[in-house]
Design a protein around this motif. Structure first.
Motif, short mmCIF file in Angstrom:
data_model
loop_
_atom_site.label_atom_id
_atom_site.label_comp_id
_atom_site.label_asym_id
_atom_site.label_seq_id
_atom_site.Cartn_x
_atom_site.Cartn_y
_atom_site.Cartn_z
N GLY A 16 0.85 -1.19 0.12
CA GLY A 16 0.07 0.12 -0.15
C GLY A 16 0.75 1.31 0.08
N GLU A 17 2.06 0.99 0.17
CA GLU A 17 3.08 2.38 0.18
C GLU A 17 3.72 2.57 -1.07
N THR A 18 4.10 3.90 -1.03
CA THR A 18 4.93 4.36 -2.24
C THR A 18 6.46 4.22 -2.08
N VAL A 19 7.20 3.20 -2.68
CA VAL A 19 8.63 3.01 -2.30
C VAL A 19 9.45 3.10 -3.63
N PHE A 36 5.47 -4.63 -18.50
CA PHE A 36 5.58 -5.55 -17.22
C PHE A 36 7.13 -5.67 -17.31
N LEU A 37 7.68 -4.91 -16.30
CA LEU A 37 9.07 -4.53 -16.17
C LEU A 37 9.68 -5.71 -14.90
N VAL A 75 13.08 2.75 -9.63
CA VAL A 75 11.72 2.64 -9.95
C VAL A 75 10.94 2.93 -8.61
N THR A 76 10.00 3.89 -9.01
CA THR A 76 9.11 4.37 -7.87
C THR A 76 7.53 3.91 -8.27
N GLY A 77 7.06 3.09 -7.11
CA GLY A 77 5.67 2.63 -7.46
C GLY A 77 5.04 2.33 -6.06
N VAL A 78 3.89 1.77 -6.23
CA VAL A 78 3.12 1.37 -4.95
C VAL A 78 3.13 -0.24 -4.76
N VAL A 96 10.27 5.81 -13.52
CA VAL A 96 11.45 5.09 -13.91
C VAL A 96 12.46 5.76 -14.23
N VAL A 97 13.51 5.87 -13.28
CA VAL A 97 14.75 6.77 -13.84
C VAL A 97 15.94 5.77 -14.24
N CYS A 98 16.45 6.02 -15.54
CA CYS A 98 17.36 5.10 -15.97
C CYS A 98 18.78 5.67 -15.77
#
Lengths: 434, 434
Positions: A16-19, A36-37, A75-78, A96-98
C-alpha cells in the motif's frame, strides 16, 4: 517526506506504500498500453507493472519501451499484494529513472549457453536467477555454520594458508615462492586445529583450501572452502553427533531463510525437510557387505569410488555415516580402533541424492608413541612434525574433528550437479579467470 | 545421575552444584594441606581449591602435589561464588583424574621469553592467558562483523584466491605454479566484489589476502584476513556511515562478550566504551594542514607514513576518517572528485591510539570512458580488465566499498602492539612455521 528506498525482499512489509527500488531491468514484456518490467536489485526479483495513465508520463512510458536488459534503474511505485507473484507482491510503477543503458546487447540471453561461455562471463552470470539463488543459499549455509559453532561454544581460529613442508608429497600441492624459499598452500587446517583444541577446547577454521588435483569431475575444484571443527575431550561418537546436529542446523536455517531461492531452483523441498538426526551409522565392514549385495565388485580394504558412494547413499533417505575405515587407507594421525587394530576411528558422511562425501573426519591418535610409529611407517619426515608431537607431550587428551566441504554441501542442498556453480568464482584445472 | 561436564565460562550458572571440568593444569601452588589448582579448559580459567579432608582421598591429594604444568585433568568439584576471582567462582575440588602428565618440563614458563622462542612455540603459546584472550577477542570481532553485515542485508560472496594476472606488477605478489601456467595469490577481492555488488546489491568477502612485502614492521603480515564490503547505489558518504556503524557494532559485541579477556589484557575499557559514531571526518587537504601545524615536514600530494597517521589520530579521541586523497596516489578505479579533479573519492580510517590505517576504500569510477582512460594512464593491460569493464557496460551504477584489516583491528581493540599476536599462526617475511 522522501520516498523510502526499499530492497525487494522487504517489499511485502510495505504493501500500500509508495517506495523506490534501486536495481536493474532483468526482463520485460509489453502489451499495448502496459509494460511488465521484471526488476532485480540483488535481494530478489519483482514485477513492475506500468500502465499508461495520469500517474505515468508519456516520456517515461516511451523510454521503458526501448530500454535494454540490464539497464540500471530506480523505479518508484506502490507495493501491491499479489499472491501469484513469486515475491508475493508487484510494484504498480509510476516512475522509472534510468541511470545507465547498455549500448551493446547483454551477452547472456535466454538461449542455452555452453558452460565455457557462462564461466567466461561469470561476473555477469552471477546475475542470472539460478546462480543468484545458489549463491544466496551458499551465504545462508555459511551463516548457519558460523551461528551453529558459535552457539556451541566454539571459537573461530583461522588456520594458515602458507605451510612450510610438503609432508605427504608434492603431488596435489600448490607450491609458491616465499622470499628465498618454497611454501605450499594448505590442503587442510586440521593439524593446526589440533593445537587450537588443546588451547581453546573447541575450535574451527573456515577458509579456502587448495588441491592441485588433475581432476575434471563435477565434484572437484582446485580452490574450495572447508570448515574444520576440532574438539578436545571428544571421541568418534561425539563428532558424529556434532556433524549431524550441524547439518540439521544448516538445513533448518536454509529452509527458514531461502524459500524463494529453493523454489527458483525447483528444489524438492520435501527431501530437505525430511532430513532428521540421528543419521544412519554404517560400519565400513557392513558398507562393504552392502556393496557386494548390490553387485559391486569391491574388495575389503579399498576406499569407495563415486559409484560406490552413490550406491550406499541411495540405500538410505538420509545422509549416512560410514565409520571405521581400514587404517591403511587413512592418514597417519587417525586413531586405531582399540577393538580391531586393522581399523581406524574414522568417519565419512555421504550426502543423499548422490551428492557424495561431504564430511571426512574422526578421532585422532593421542599417544606420542603410536604417532611416532605411524610417522615412521608412513615414511614421513619426523622433524616436520615435532611441533605436532608437542601436542602429545604436554597434556595430551582424546580429541576428534572433521572437515566439511562447503561447495559440495551447497550443491547437495541446491540440487545442483556441478560444484563449480556453488562458489562465486570457480577455479579448476583449466579455469582461473575472470 | 552423572555429574555434568561444564565449561569454565558457564560455571557461574552452576553455583552450589557438583560439576566436572575437563581441562589442563595451568598453574599451581600448595600451602600445607591446601592445593590451589589453576585450571584452564579453553573457555576460561578457574581456581580449584583442594583441602585435605574426608571428601578428598589421600592418594589424589598426593598426586596433585607432584603433577606438572599442562597435565590434562578432569576435575570434580562444587562451584562456589567468589567475588575476588576473575571468573567469579572457584571450584571446591573433590577429585582429580589425570589423563596425561608431561614427562618433560613445559617449555613456556613465567620468565620472559624472546619473540622468536614464543613464535617457534606458537602451537603452545596459544595456551597462555594473554594469547588466549587476544584470539578469543579475534573470534568475537569476526562474529560481530558477520552478524553486522548479515543484519544489514549483505551476503557473503567469497573472492577467489588464485588470480590470473599480475596487473599492477609482481613486486608484492606471491606467484604460484598453476598446472602449466602461473597464478598469483589475491591481494584484495575488491574487483570481484564490484561484480558481486551488481548482482547482489550488497556483498562482502572475508578471507585471507597475501602481500609479499619485504617489511618487518609490527603492522605487517604476509598473510592476513580482510573484510571487503561493496555496495551498489552507494557513494563515499554512504560507506563512511557503513564503516563507522560496523566498527561500533564490533566494539559493542566485544564489550558484551569478552570482558574477562579485556581484563586479562589490562585494556583500558573506558577508551573502547567511548567510541561513538559519527567519527570525525577530515578532508586530506585539512589533514595536510594539521600535519604542518604539528611541525611535520609533509608535502601535499604524498601518502601518510606511520608517524603522520599517528599524529593525526592523536588529535582525536575517536577513529578518524581522512577522505579525498589525491587521485594520483590512489588506484585507477577510484572515482575522481567531481568538485576537484585532482582529488579522488577515497577514504582511509585511522584507528585511535596509534593503531594506524585499519580501513581503506572509497567510491568507484562507474564511467567506462573514464576507466579506460585511467587504465591507459596507469599503463595497465586493458585486456586483463575487460571483464571488469563489462560491469560498466551493462547497467553501471554508482558504487562504493572498503577493506578492513582484521588483525590491525584486533590489535587496536586488544591494545596489542604487534599484529603477529592477532592471528593464530602468523606468517611474516622470516616466519612460516609452525
Amino acid at each position: 517526506m522522501s520516498t523510502p528506498i526499499v530492497r525487494i525482499e522487504q517489499l511485502p512489509k510495505f504493501i500500500g506504500e509508495t517506495v523506490q527500488v534501486q536495481g536493474w531491468l532483468f526482463n520485460k514484456r509489453s502489451k499495448g498500453k502496459i509494460h511488465f518490467l521484471q526488476l532485480r536489485d540483488g535481494s530478489g526479483f519483482v514485477q513492475g507493472v506500468m500502465h499508461i495513465n495520469d500517474a505515468v508520463s508519456e516520456e517515461v512510458f516511451q523510454m521503458c519501451k526501448g530500454i535494454p536488459y540490464e539497464s540500471s534503474v530506480t523505479v518508484t511505485g506502490v507495493v501491491k499484494d499479489d499472491d501469484r507473484a513469486p515475491s508475493g507482491v508487484e510494484l504498480v510503477t509510476q516512475d522509472v529513472v534510468c541511470h545507465h543503458q547498455p549500448e551493446t546487447d547483454y551477452p547472456i540471453t535466454k538461449k542455452e549457453h555452453g558452460p565455457d561461455f557462462l564461466l567466461n562471463h561469470r561476473h555477469l552470470w552471477l546475475r542470472s536467477s539460478k546462480q543468484h539463488a545458489i549463491l544466496r543459499i551458499r551465504d545462508s549455509v555459511i551463516t548457519a555454520i558460523r551461528n551453529f559453532f558459535s552457539d556451541e561454544g566454539f571459537i573461530c581460529l583461522d588456520a594458515p594458508i602458507f605451510t612450510p613442508n610438503a609432508c605427504e608429497g608434492t603431488t596435489n600441492l600448490f607450491e609458491t615462492q616465499y622470499f628465498d624459499r618454497s611454501a605450499y598452500l594448505s590442503q587442510s587446517g586440521q593439524l593446526y586445529m589440533e593445537a587450537g583444541a588443546m588451547a581453546f577446547g573447541k575450535v574451527y577454521c573456515f577458509g579456502p583450501t587448495f588441491r592441485a588435483e588433475k581432476s575434471k569431475t563435477r565434484r572437484h575444484l582446485t580452490e574450495f572452502w572447508m570448515i574444520e571443527p576440532e574438539v578436545a575431550y571428544a571421541n568418534l561418537d561425539d563428532v558424529m553427533v556434532l556433524a549431524e546436529n550441524m547439518l540439521c542446523a544448516i538445513i533448518k536455517h536454509v529452509l527458514e531463510h531461502r524459500q524463494p531461492e529453493l523454489r527458483t531452483l525447483e528444489r524438492d523441498i520435501g527431501k530437505l525437510e525430511a532430513i532428521k538426526a540421528p543419521f544412519p551409522r554404517l560400519q565400513y565392514d557392513d558398507a562393504v557387505e552392502k556393496l557386494k549385495e548390490l553387485g559391486h565388485d569391491f574388495e575389503w580394504g579399498g576406499d569407495f569410488g563415486a559409484p560406490d558412494e552413490t550406491a550406499i547413499s541411495e540405500a538410505f533417505d538420509q545422509p549416512v555415516f560410514v565409520h571405521r575405515f581400514p587404517q591403511a587407507i587413512k592418514a597417519f594421525y587417525m586413531k586405531r580402533d582399540p577393538e580391531d587394530d586393522r581399523l581406524s576411528l574414522s568417519v565419512d558422511l555421504l550426502g543423499p541424492e548422490g551428492s557424495g562425501e561431504i564430511i571426512g573426519g574422526g578421532q585422532r591418535e593421542e599417544s606420542i608413541e603410536v604417532l611416532e610409529e605411524m610417522i615412521e611407517k608412513h615414511e614421513l619426515p619426523k622433524e616436520a612434525f615435532e611441533w605436532f608431537l608437542d601436542l602429545r607431550r604436554y597434556g595430551s587428551v582424546p580429541h576428534a574433528g572433521y572437515g566439511l566441504g562447503l561447495e559440495r554441501t551447497v550443491a547437495w542442498i541446491c540440487g545442483t550437479e556441478h560444484v563449480r556453480e556453488c562458489i562465486p568464482f570457480p577455479r579448476m584445472m583449466y579455469r582461473i579467470s575472470p
